[in-house]
Design a protein around this motif. Structure first.
Motif, PDB file in Angstrom:
ATOM      1  N   ALA A  92       0.840  -1.197   0.000  1.00 42.49           N
ATOM      2  CA  ALA A  92       0.000   0.000   0.000  1.00 42.49           C
ATOM      3  C   ALA A  92       0.875   1.246   0.000  1.00 42.49           C
ATOM      4  O   ALA A  92       2.040   1.207   0.435  1.00 42.49           O
ATOM      5  N   ALA A 105       0.292  -3.529   3.549  1.00 39.82           N
ATOM      6  CA  ALA A 105      -0.979  -2.888   3.881  1.00 39.82           C
ATOM      7  C   ALA A 105      -1.437  -3.171   5.308  1.00 39.82           C
ATOM      8  O   ALA A 105      -1.848  -2.243   6.016  1.00 39.82           O
ATOM      9  N   LEU A 121      -4.326  -1.150  -3.613  1.00 40.68           N
ATOM     10  CA  LEU A 121      -3.134  -1.931  -3.313  1.00 40.68           C
ATOM     11  C   LEU A 121      -2.325  -2.153  -4.590  1.00 40.68           C
ATOM     12  O   LEU A 121      -2.896  -2.383  -5.669  1.00 40.68           O
TER      13      LEU A 121
END
Length: 280
Positions: free
Chosen positions: A139, A205, A226
């Motif tokens: 991320a 993430a 993502l």
């Protein structure tokens, strides 16, 4: 007659000496291992009582971190302990910097690592992985006030902070960034972002989202989608006999609901479906 008797005595003495040598050789040979008998150290076999040395980087909450008492806690810690219990294994957990873990596996100074290590083709050339134990992805984190960076392409010409030796670092090095700054762990990279010293952080993430939720990294948000779909694996030296037990234990936890219980202790929602092999 004298010559015949002397010859007889010599022959008798030689025969007795030969007989003694045969007995001596046989006695000595009975305690010597055959050249065809394998040495357990050469076959990679491990005793059921062997303590497995497990490396981890305790700077990755909520997966692994250090407690106030000097121990370790987190999703990875609970998971590997549950696997060990299911398979009757004894563990010795050792904290190491993330970029030193694969060299330690290759050198044989540790037996396993559970350290949010993404399964990649490059890593799979030098270590062996268990079946995937967590689905993740990379991320982009930016300051809450940032409206310029909304995708990976927008990172060109920007300053990016990453944890050294990670997939996030690989992504940053391909982004045509003006500057890529490496740190020993993701929380330090996020702090650099919060202080305004970089424009973005690329990292796992779940770790970034946990830092935002827990308030350990204030004033930041996740930008865009993502970048990747990844799976974490438990890694061991090439041809390690220990992964068989690790895979068996992980399969048991997935089937009996223990994995789900551990997941929901540290994360919200339901865990993702996990393949038996990572699609690399």
């Amino acid at each position: 007659m004298h010559i015949t008797r002397s010859r007889f005595l010599r022959q008798w003495a030689l025969g007795l000496l030969s007989f003694i040598c045969v007995l001596t050789f046989a006695a000595c040979g009975s305690g010597t291992p055959s050249t065809n008998t394998p040495n357990p150290a050469d076959t990679g076999e491990t005793s059921g009582n062997t303590t497995l040395r497990v490396a981890l980087d305790p700077t990755f909450p909520p997966f692994q971190t250090t407690t106030s008492g000097g121990g370790f806690e987190g999703f990875d810690i609970d998971l590997i302990n549950a696997i060990a219990e299911a398979e009757g294994l004894t563990l010795d957990m050792q904290g190491l910097p993330f970029d030193g873990i694969i060299p330690a596996l290759q050198a044989g100074t540790v037996d396993l690592t559970i350290s949010t290590m993404t399964i990649t083709p490059e890593r799979a050339q030098v270590v062996d992985f268990s079946r995937p134990y967590f689905k993740s992805g990379q991320a982009i984190a930016v300051q809450e006030s940032n409206s310029d960076i909304t995708s990976y392409d927008a990172l060109a010409g920007k300053r990016i902070a990453v944890q050294i030796g990670t997939v996030g670092a690989d992504q940053a090095n391909k982004a045509n960034a003006a500057d890529v700054r490496t740190f020993d762990n993701t929380p330090l990279a996020l702090q650099e972002l919060a202080n305004g010293n970089v424009d973005a952080v690329i990292g796992d993430a779940p770790v970034i989202l946990y830092a935002i939720k827990s308030g350990s990294a204030s004033g930041i948000k996740v930008a865009g989608e993502l970048l990747t779909e990844e799976y974490y694996g438990i890694a061991a030296p090439k041809n390690s006999p220990n992964l068989e037990a690790i895979n068996a234990g992980l399969a048991t936890l997935l089937e009996n609901g223990t994995y789900r219980e551990i997941y929901q202790k540290w994360f919200s929602g339901e865990p993702s479906e996990l393949p038996e092999q990572a699609p690399i």
